[in-house]
Design a protein around this motif. Structure first.
Motif, PDB file in Angstrom:
ATOM      1  N   ALA A 260      39.344  39.732  27.190  1.00 33.38           N
ATOM      2  CA  ALA A 260      37.972  40.133  27.513  1.00 33.38           C
ATOM      3  C   ALA A 260      37.735  40.139  29.014  1.00 33.38           C
ATOM      4  O   ALA A 260      37.005  40.997  29.536  1.00 33.38           O
ATOM      5  CB  ALA A 260      36.980  39.201  26.820  1.00 33.38           C
ATOM      6  N   TYR A 261      38.351  39.176  29.726  1.00 32.28           N
ATOM      7  CA  TYR A 261      38.166  39.160  31.181  1.00 32.28           C
ATOM      8  C   TYR A 261      38.811  40.382  31.830  1.00 32.28           C
ATOM      9  O   TYR A 261      38.250  40.975  32.752  1.00 32.28           O
ATOM     10  CB  TYR A 261      38.782  37.893  31.793  1.00 32.28           C
ATOM     11  CG  TYR A 261      38.560  37.825  33.288  1.00 32.28           C
ATOM     12  CD1 TYR A 261      37.419  37.219  33.798  1.00 32.28           C
ATOM     13  CD2 TYR A 261      39.459  38.407  34.184  1.00 32.28           C
ATOM     14  CE1 TYR A 261      37.188  37.194  35.176  1.00 32.28           C
ATOM     15  CE2 TYR A 261      39.242  38.381  35.543  1.00 32.28           C
ATOM     16  CZ  TYR A 261      38.104  37.776  36.033  1.00 32.28           C
ATOM     17  OH  TYR A 261      37.869  37.764  37.382  1.00 32.28           O
ATOM     18  N   GLY A 262      39.972  40.782  31.317  1.00 28.83           N
ATOM     19  CA  GLY A 262      40.692  41.859  31.969  1.00 28.83           C
ATOM     20  C   GLY A 262      40.228  43.255  31.627  1.00 28.83           C
ATOM     21  O   GLY A 262      40.360  44.178  32.441  1.00 28.83           O
ATOM     22  N   CYS A 263      39.670  43.462  30.431  1.00 30.32           N
ATOM     23  CA  CYS A 263      39.402  44.834  29.976  1.00 30.32           C
ATOM     24  C   CYS A 263      38.100  45.415  30.499  1.00 30.32           C
ATOM     25  O   CYS A 263      37.926  46.639  30.495  1.00 30.32           O
ATOM     26  CB  CYS A 263      39.414  44.894  28.449  1.00 30.32           C
ATOM     27  SG  CYS A 263      38.023  44.052  27.663  1.00 30.32           S
ATOM     28  N   ALA A 322      49.986  47.093  22.799  1.00 32.11           N
ATOM     29  CA  ALA A 322      48.851  47.846  23.324  1.00 32.11           C
ATOM     30  C   ALA A 322      48.153  47.094  24.455  1.00 32.11           C
ATOM     31  O   ALA A 322      47.839  47.665  25.506  1.00 32.11           O
ATOM     32  CB  ALA A 322      47.864  48.140  22.198  1.00 32.11           C
ATOM     33  N   VAL A 323      47.925  45.806  24.271  1.00 31.97           N
ATOM     34  CA  VAL A 323      47.263  45.004  25.309  1.00 31.97           C
ATOM     35  C   VAL A 323      48.134  44.932  26.564  1.00 31.97           C
ATOM     36  O   VAL A 323      47.643  45.076  27.691  1.00 31.97           O
ATOM     37  CB  VAL A 323      46.958  43.583  24.778  1.00 31.97           C
ATOM     38  CG1 VAL A 323      46.407  42.703  25.897  1.00 31.97           C
ATOM     39  CG2 VAL A 323      45.959  43.648  23.628  1.00 31.97           C
ATOM     40  N   GLY A 324      49.432  44.719  26.388  1.00 34.48           N
ATOM     41  CA  GLY A 324      50.331  44.636  27.533  1.00 34.48           C
ATOM     42  C   GLY A 324      50.387  45.928  28.326  1.00 34.48           C
ATOM     43  O   GLY A 324      50.400  45.915  29.567  1.00 34.48           O
ATOM     44  N   SER A 412      42.567  41.980  36.788  1.00 36.70           N
ATOM     45  CA  SER A 412      42.318  42.494  35.434  1.00 36.70           C
ATOM     46  C   SER A 412      43.633  42.719  34.691  1.00 36.70           C
ATOM     47  O   SER A 412      43.796  42.311  33.534  1.00 36.70           O
ATOM     48  CB  SER A 412      41.536  43.802  35.489  1.00 36.70           C
ATOM     49  OG  SER A 412      40.218  43.585  35.930  1.00 36.70           O
ATOM     50  N   GLY A 413      44.589  43.376  35.360  1.00 41.17           N
ATOM     51  CA  GLY A 413      45.872  43.635  34.728  1.00 41.17           C
ATOM     52  C   GLY A 413      46.625  42.369  34.392  1.00 41.17           C
ATOM     53  O   GLY A 413      47.189  42.241  33.294  1.00 41.17           O
ATOM     54  N   ALA A 414      46.636  41.413  35.312  1.00 44.41           N
ATOM     55  CA  ALA A 414      47.344  40.153  35.075  1.00 44.41           C
ATOM     56  C   ALA A 414      46.733  39.383  33.913  1.00 44.41           C
ATOM     57  O   ALA A 414      47.447  38.759  33.112  1.00 44.41           O
ATOM     58  CB  ALA A 414      47.316  39.299  36.344  1.00 44.41           C
ATOM     59  N   SER A 415      45.406  39.420  33.790  1.00 42.13           N
ATOM     60  CA  SER A 415      44.730  38.710  32.711  1.00 42.13           C
ATOM     61  C   SER A 415      45.109  39.294  31.348  1.00 42.13           C
ATOM     62  O   SER A 415      45.344  38.555  30.384  1.00 42.13           O
ATOM     63  CB  SER A 415      43.216  38.777  32.911  1.00 42.13           C
ATOM     64  OG  SER A 415      42.530  38.072  31.908  1.00 42.13           O
ATOM     65  N   MET A 416      45.187  40.617  31.257  1.00 44.36           N
ATOM     66  CA  MET A 416      45.535  41.251  29.991  1.00 44.36           C
ATOM     67  C   MET A 416      46.997  41.001  29.610  1.00 44.36           C
ATOM     68  O   MET A 416      47.324  40.776  28.446  1.00 44.36           O
ATOM     69  CB  MET A 416      45.253  42.751  30.063  1.00 44.36           C
ATOM     70  CG  MET A 416      43.792  43.082  30.277  1.00 44.36           C
ATOM     71  SD  MET A 416      43.443  44.849  30.317  1.00 44.36           S
ATOM     72  CE  MET A 416      43.461  45.236  28.589  1.00 44.36           C
ATOM     73  N   ILE A 417      47.875  41.026  30.606  1.00 41.38           N
ATOM     74  CA  ILE A 417      49.280  40.743  30.335  1.00 41.38           C
ATOM     75  C   ILE A 417      49.457  39.299  29.884  1.00 41.38           C
ATOM     76  O   ILE A 417      50.243  39.006  28.968  1.00 41.38           O
ATOM     77  CB  ILE A 417      50.137  41.044  31.582  1.00 41.38           C
ATOM     78  CG1 ILE A 417      50.169  42.556  31.832  1.00 41.38           C
ATOM     79  CG2 ILE A 417      51.554  40.497  31.420  1.00 41.38           C
ATOM     80  CD1 ILE A 417      50.864  42.959  33.105  1.00 41.38           C
ATOM     81  N   PHE A 418      48.711  38.375  30.492  1.00 42.55           N
ATOM     82  CA  PHE A 418      48.793  36.974  30.075  1.00 42.55           C
ATOM     83  C   PHE A 418      48.286  36.806  28.650  1.00 42.55           C
ATOM     84  O   PHE A 418      48.850  36.042  27.865  1.00 42.55           O
ATOM     85  CB  PHE A 418      47.980  36.092  31.018  1.00 42.55           C
ATOM     86  CG  PHE A 418      48.048  34.628  30.667  1.00 42.55           C
ATOM     87  CD1 PHE A 418      49.158  33.872  30.992  1.00 42.55           C
ATOM     88  CD2 PHE A 418      47.002  34.014  29.996  1.00 42.55           C
ATOM     89  CE1 PHE A 418      49.242  32.527  30.665  1.00 42.55           C
ATOM     90  CE2 PHE A 418      47.062  32.671  29.650  1.00 42.55           C
ATOM     91  CZ  PHE A 418      48.191  31.932  29.998  1.00 42.55           C
ATOM     92  N   SER A 419      47.229  37.530  28.286  1.00 42.72           N
ATOM     93  CA  SER A 419      46.701  37.480  26.914  1.00 42.72           C
ATOM     94  C   SER A 419      47.765  37.895  25.905  1.00 42.72           C
ATOM     95  O   SER A 419      47.979  37.220  24.891  1.00 42.72           O
ATOM     96  CB  SER A 419      45.490  38.409  26.791  1.00 42.72           C
ATOM     97  OG  SER A 419      45.096  38.575  25.457  1.00 42.72           O
TER      98      SER A 419
END
Length: 469
Positions: A260-263, A322-324, A412-419
């Motif tokens: 949610a933080y990254g998207c 998809a998230v990555g 944003s990108g790093a947060s989504m990859i971590f998720s």
């Protein structure tokens, strides 16, 4: 208008009126998620009219997004006790009123209240119950049904982004908000289509029940337990939220926080970023339209593919992919400084955003089951609230302090990859533990496992053994 009486079935009907529910949910996502995304088109207008910086202007988008998710459990709570129909109509009235009142705004603080809180509350009352209704009507075609329903976000963005820009050019931002208020009022029509459904208790006495009947049996037992607890005023929702004790759901919840933080920032800042690198307003807005139309393809194709027999057991890994990929797209956007280079970003980000959005309620249902899906989705969307609230203003603060969008997109990108990585690691650990524990006891059926969570018995059937439809 559909009958107000509950329709009874042995199992989710996977068709019939269920397709009307999908269509209604489709338009709910158009009027909620797509409209929320298109608020970014107003960003430059608000900033110019009120002469404010990026950070304060970004609070408008973050408040409406956050209010939608923060109040999601309220939508589930009211819908479980009244009906999805009532709560969606109520939400439509609130959301439309908020947009209409916003057209008379005299300050950003006014917009925080009307466009942010009031409209966000209305969206919350509509979105979660509508998404949950699709899960109640579909079982075998669940991912496809969700893919079609959630594609409303993409097709709505594709259509509304240029339409909103046209309305702003013709009638100013005030007139555009007034017209949007009229469009969003159609949520009341969507709510009227939400015919309640329940599972009948008249089971055919047979020594061997089908998987659908076994699942319904478990759902009925769950409902009976819920009824017993509802009679006790001290613990009315104990069973309703028992999934909160499940380790799988807790891991999923933490992953959703980082997602949610990254998207959110890419949707808020794509148009301003494009304008900042010299792209005109029409082309910058067209990038959002491209993102929206590709989003539809992601919704439907991933929904259809993950309903196939050979991919059902890999749904979670399709979601992680998809998230990555969305995260990787955000990492490279700072080097894309022309329209021709930003188009591939909109295509990639839009496709995989549509993919994971369609799978999010599906994997949630896989974890908690259909009977608790409405409550679980309320919690899932609630978890999006704080990240949605703080991420656009934090990104705006980074833009104001650095004079560049680079840091905002990289975070944003790093947060989504971590998720994605967190959920992948958790699932790999789970699989390794299952291998170490060995096979199930001889008396248990590996295709049909009955387990107990708190006080509620569940029956989990092996979906991979079902024929693809």
């Amino acid at each position: 208008m559909a009958s107000s009486q509950k329709t009874q079935h042995f199992a989710p009907v996977d068709g019939g009126w269920g397709w009307m529910i999908v269509i209604a949910c489709f338009f709910v996502t158009v009027c909620t998620r797509a409209v929320t995304r298109c608020i970014s088109v107003f960003f430059v207008e608000f900033q110019s009219h009120f002469t404010e910086d990026y950070t304060r202007t970004a609070w408008i988008h973050s408040i409406v997004d956050s209010a939608t998710m923060l109040c999601a459990p309220l939508g589930s709570f009211i819908g479980n006790r009244l009906s999805c129909r009532v709560v969606i109509i109520m939400g439509g009235v609130f959301a439309s009123t908020g947009l209409i009142l916003s057209s008379f705004a005299t300050s950003l603080e006014y917009l925080y209240l009307t466009l942010g809180i009031l409209t966000g509350l209305g969206f919350a009352l509509c979105y979660t119950p509508a998404v949950a209704m699709v899960g109640k009507y579909f079982y075998r075609r669940k991912a496809l049904a969700y893919g079609i329903a959630m594609s409303g976000s993409g097709i709505g963005t594709f259509i509304l982004a240029p339409v909103v820009q046209f309305l702003i050019d013709q009638y100013s931002w005030r007139g555009a908000l007034l017209i949007l208020g009229g469009i969003v009022f159609n949520l009341c029509v969507c709510g009227a289509l939400m015919r309640p459904i329940t599972v009948t208790k008249d089971f055919i006495k047979s020594p061997e029940l089908s998987e659908e009947e076994l699942i319904c049996k478990a759902q009925e037992k769950d409902s009976e337990e819920v009824s017993k607890f509802n009679k006790c005023s001290c613990c009315p929702s104990r069973t309703e939220y028992s999934f909160l004790l499940m380790p799988d759901f807790l891991l999923l919840a933490v992953s959703f926080l980082f997602l949610a933080y990254g998207c959110s920032p890419p949707f808020v800042y794509l148009v301003p970023y494009a304008i900042s690198v010299g792209i005109n307003h029409q082309e910058a807005t067209f990038l959002m339209s491209i993102l929206g139309i590709i989003n539809i393809i992601g919704n439907i194709t991933f929904g259809w593919l993950t309903d196939r027999r050979f991919l059902k057991k890999f749904r979670i890994f399709c979601y992680l992919l998809a998230v990555g990929m969305d995260g990787l797209s955000c990492l490279i956007i700072p080097v894309l400084r022309t329209f021709s280079l930003l188009v591939p970003f909109s295509v990639t980000f839009g496709y995989f955003d549509g993919a994971y959005v369609a799978l999010m309620p599906v994997i949630t249902a896989d974890v908690v089951g259909v009977t608790q899906l409405s409550s679980a989705l309320g919690v899932v969307y609630f978890l999006h609230a704080i990240p949605y609230l703080v991420s656009p203003p934090i990104a705006g603060l980074l833009v104001d302090s650095t004079g560049s969008y680079t840091a905002a997109f990289l975070i944003s990108g790093a947060s989504m990859i971590f998720s994605s990585s967190l959920l992948l690691f958790g699932n790999l650990v789970k699989k390794l533990r299952k291998k170490q524990e060995g096979p199930l006891p001889a008396e248990s059926n590996p295709k049909l496992q009955i387990w107990n969570n708190s006080t509620v018995p569940y029956i989990v059937a092996g979906e991979t053994d079902q024929k693809a439809v």
